[in-house]
Design a protein around this motif. Structure first.
Motif, PDB file in Angstrom:
ATOM      1  N   SER A 171      65.494 -17.910 -16.921  1.00 24.46           N
ATOM      2  CA  SER A 171      66.567 -17.120 -17.521  1.00 24.46           C
ATOM      3  C   SER A 171      66.059 -16.338 -18.725  1.00 24.46           C
ATOM      4  O   SER A 171      66.424 -15.164 -18.929  1.00 24.46           O
ATOM      5  N   ILE A 172      65.176 -16.937 -19.520  1.00 27.25           N
ATOM      6  CA  ILE A 172      64.612 -16.256 -20.698  1.00 27.25           C
ATOM      7  C   ILE A 172      63.737 -15.089 -20.266  1.00 27.25           C
ATOM      8  O   ILE A 172      63.789 -13.991 -20.833  1.00 27.25           O
ATOM      9  N   ILE A 206      66.239 -28.041 -14.781  1.00 25.81           N
ATOM     10  CA  ILE A 206      67.043 -27.328 -15.787  1.00 25.81           C
ATOM     11  C   ILE A 206      66.119 -26.574 -16.753  1.00 25.81           C
ATOM     12  O   ILE A 206      66.400 -25.433 -17.127  1.00 25.81           O
ATOM     13  N   ILE A 207      65.004 -27.203 -17.142  1.00 22.83           N
ATOM     14  CA  ILE A 207      64.063 -26.534 -18.046  1.00 22.83           C
ATOM     15  C   ILE A 207      63.445 -25.313 -17.372  1.00 22.83           C
ATOM     16  O   ILE A 207      63.352 -24.221 -17.977  1.00 22.83           O
ATOM     17  N   GLY A 265      69.012 -15.557 -10.786  1.00 21.80           N
ATOM     18  CA  GLY A 265      67.690 -16.051 -10.393  1.00 21.80           C
ATOM     19  C   GLY A 265      67.385 -17.416 -10.952  1.00 21.80           C
ATOM     20  O   GLY A 265      66.772 -18.270 -10.278  1.00 21.80           O
ATOM     21  N   ALA A 266      67.798 -17.677 -12.194  1.00 23.37           N
ATOM     22  CA  ALA A 266      67.537 -18.979 -12.821  1.00 23.37           C
ATOM     23  C   ALA A 266      68.253 -20.101 -12.072  1.00 23.37           C
ATOM     24  O   ALA A 266      67.715 -21.204 -11.870  1.00 23.37           O
ATOM     25  N   THR A 267      69.480 -19.805 -11.651  1.00 20.57           N
ATOM     26  CA  THR A 267      70.246 -20.812 -10.892  1.00 20.57           C
ATOM     27  C   THR A 267      69.569 -21.119  -9.563  1.00 20.57           C
ATOM     28  O   THR A 267      69.480 -22.285  -9.137  1.00 20.57           O
ATOM     29  N   ILE A 268      69.079 -20.077  -8.894  1.00 20.23           N
ATOM     30  CA  ILE A 268      68.416 -20.271  -7.591  1.00 20.23           C
ATOM     31  C   ILE A 268      67.154 -21.119  -7.756  1.00 20.23           C
ATOM     32  O   ILE A 268      66.883 -22.019  -6.963  1.00 20.23           O
ATOM     33  N   VAL A 269      66.372 -20.830  -8.810  1.00 15.64           N
ATOM     34  CA  VAL A 269      65.149 -21.615  -9.062  1.00 15.64           C
ATOM     35  C   VAL A 269      65.489 -23.081  -9.298  1.00 15.64           C
ATOM     36  O   VAL A 269      64.850 -24.000  -8.756  1.00 15.64           O
TER      37      VAL A 269
END
Length: 633
Positions: free
Chosen positions: A87-88, A80-81, A327-331
């Protein structure tokens, strides 16, 4: 993306359900197979008995549980981090570097805490587990010590050694990591699944579609790996057994010139173990790539679905059932996949090992549940002093039911007398002496010591007043001093006095290290006569009121026999002495000679009285005398 939703939902439902069924079947099958290894105790009962040993260390396990939360938290929070950092970075118009820095510091902090927690968990579990197993070993060994001679004769020594060593090691693995990892993996799977559902349930459905394949291949692997492991274990056991037996009998192998034949047998067993090891390696070589292939397949599906969903969201802001895929979700899901599948792979194997540990526990508890055949009565007494008066009253005894070794045996021994038992091999002489020390309990009659039935005397107190010197002297690895004192407190002066009393000093003085001379296994660096003299010294230093000599002068050379005869003459003045000897020259000066034949007493009297009777003793004496005369010619 919408066209894949029904397929994902159906696949996820089927995958989750079938995966659960496969895993449940595997766990039940594991339990049945574990129960097949002579299992009669239920897992609940075994766990309760094991937890009795763990209960004193409950605080340590609480600490481990709290520390384990750090590791679980890292597995769930770290993706999550990372997702948040991604995402940032992807924010339009740039981002504040400080926003990334504090998240990186947070990630690093959680990682460090997780590593420290893992270290603390390992240390605490290892120390606690070893304490638990040490106590279990002590209890098992103490119980084995309490078993009677008859019970110990029925159980192979190798079996007892395996119970106290190998089986306790299997239980040790359970306390030092298996149970904790089992619980940890279950919470990790649950936590990761909840985190994925909260983040994006569509991609979570895709992940669940792969669950049955992972579980299925894990079950198949375990089936073949268990078979390969058992073959390796059996092969190792065969080699160890073969080596143990043939190294002990190496002298016989050399005498009969069988080295080549035995080498061929060893090569055959070694080849069998080699093939088993190779088979085990082959199984692992097949399974790992398949599991990795499934893992990569799930990652590829993630990239495909995730990329398509991310593109749709980037182009026209499309959301699927309100779920954003970027992209953040995929990571995050890329990291979640490994944290989700790895525990699933290990859960079934850990459960199997847990059942194996239960099987080992049952083997140990089966030994510990054997009730000693010879035990103290509730009101048994301590004997402070013993005069040495012994009486057998109508004693009947059999090792096996109905096969009487002693038949209505009665005799009386006055305090401080020397009494000898003679007769043919198997007549019951040694049995009489064993019964006196309560190595076995009689079926009928009474055995009295100073007028007290020996059943009414505590076993430890009874045996403390007896000193036994046997034909097959057993010396422990150590020194001459340690074998004489047997851990009791005696100074060098007392030890040397005992050695001098039995003439053992004559050969000890010639040794380079004297009393500190090394004694190898079973005392094989000393002659039979020297070992016998050391056993005499060991007996004398403990000052027993009753001494027992069972064939103590057999297989002794002439020079040593002179020393032993002189020692026997001295010891006859110490207290009551009971002697079993085939050499009648050893018993000629006894106060009473009891002739035993076929479990019955046929004659009694001193040497001269029995010769005048011209009975069984006279026949034995004449036969032995003529034989010695022929040997001297």
């Amino acid at each position: 993306m919408k066209e894949y939703l029904p397929l994902l939902i159906v696949g996820a439902i089927i995958g989750a359900f079938s995966g659960a069924l496969i895993l449940a079947y595997a766990l039940v099958k594991d339990k049945k197979e574990a129960m097949g290894f002579d299992r009669n105790m239920k897992d609940g009962e075994l766990m309760r008995r094991l937890l009795r040993y763990a209960r004193p260390y409950w605080f340590n396990f609480v600490i481990v549980g709290l520390v384990m939360l750090l590791s679980i938290s890292y597995s769930i929070v770290s993706p999550i981090i990372i997702s948040n950092i991604t995402s940032i970075i992807q924010t339009e118009g740039g981002f504040e570097f400080n926003d990334v820095i504090w998240r990186v510091i947070l990630y690093a902090g959680i990682l460090v805490l997780s590593l420290v927690g893992t270290y603390v968990q390992s240390i605490v579990l290892q120390k606690t587990g070893q304490k638990i197993i040490s106590k279990l070993r002590e209890d098992a060994f103490t119980h084995i010590e309490s078993l009677s001679h008859a019970q110990l004769s029925q159980i192979p020594v190798g079996k007892l050694v395996t119970r106290v060593t190998n089986d306790t090691n299997a239980i040790s693995m359970m306390f030092t990591g298996m149970l904790v990892n089992l619980i940890k993996n279950m919470f990790v799977i649950l936590g990761v699944l909840v985190a994925m559902l909260c983040m994006n349930f569509i991609l979570t459905l895709m992940v669940l579609c792969f669950v049955p394949f992972i579980v299925l291949f894990t079950v198949i692997f375990r089936k073949f790996s268990r078979k390969a492991y058992r073959q390796v274990k059996n092969g190792t056991t065969d080699i160890n057994t073969y080596l143990s037996e043939h190294l002990s009998g190496m002298k016989i192998i050399q005498i009969f010139n069988r080295e080549g034949r035995k080498m061929e047998e060893f090569d055959a067993k070694n080849e069998k173990l080699y093939k088993a090891e190779r088979g085990q390696i082959f199984v692992f070589g097949i399974f790992r790539p398949i599991v990795y292939m499934l893992y990569i397949s799930s990652v590829l599906c993630l990239f495909f679905l995730g990329a398509k969903g991310a593109l749709d969201y980037a182009l026209d802001g499309t959301k699927y059932l309100g779920q954003i895929i970027d992209g953040a979700t995929i990571v995050a899901f890329y990291m979640f996949i490994s944290r989700f599948f790895n525990p699933i792979q290990s859960l079934a194997e850990q459960f199997h090992r847990l059942q194996s540990a239960f099987a080992s526990a049952e083997k140990i508890f089966t030994i510990m549940d054997i009730k000693p055949a010879v035990v103290d009565e509730e009101d048994a007494i301590e004997l402070e002093t013993v005069r040495g008066e012994i009486e057998f009253k109508n004693v009947w005894f059999a090792y096996n039911e109905g096969e009487w070794i002693l038949k209505d045996v009665s005799f009386h021994v006055n305090a401080n007398d020397t009494v000898a038992f003679v007769g043919a091999t198997g007549s019951g002489k040694t049995t009489i002496l064993s019964l006196l020390c309560r190595n076995y309990d009689i079926q009928q009659g009474e055995i009295l010591l100073d007028g007290v039935n020996i059943r009414h005397i505590k076993i430890a107190s009874l045996r403390k007043h007896f000193g036994q010197m046997l034909q097959d002297v057993f010396l422990f690895a150590g020194t001459i001093r340690s074998n004489i004192v047997l851990r009791d407190e005696f100074d060098d002066e007392q030890v040397l006095e005992a050695c001098k009393y039995v003439n053992a000093d004559k050969f000890i003085d010639r040794l380079p290290n004297g009393l500190d001379e090394e004694v190898r296994e079973r005392g094989n660096n000393f002659s039979a006569g020297q070992r016998q003299l050391l056993s005499f010294a060991r007996t004398i230093i403990h000052k027993p009121e009753v001494m027992i000599l069972d064939e103590a002068t057999a297989n002794i050379d002439t020079e040593t026999e002179v020393l032993i005869q002189d020692s026997l003459t001295k010891m006859m003045n110490i207290g009551t002495m009971l002697i079993v000897a085939h050499r009648l020259s050893t018993v000629q000066h006894a106060d009473n000679i009891i002739v035993v034949s076929d479990g019955r007493i046929v004659e009694q009297g001193n040497h001269h009285e029995l010769l005048k009777q011209r009975g069984r003793y006279y026949e034995l004496y004449t036969l032995q005398y003529n034989k010695e005369q022929l040997q001297n010619k």
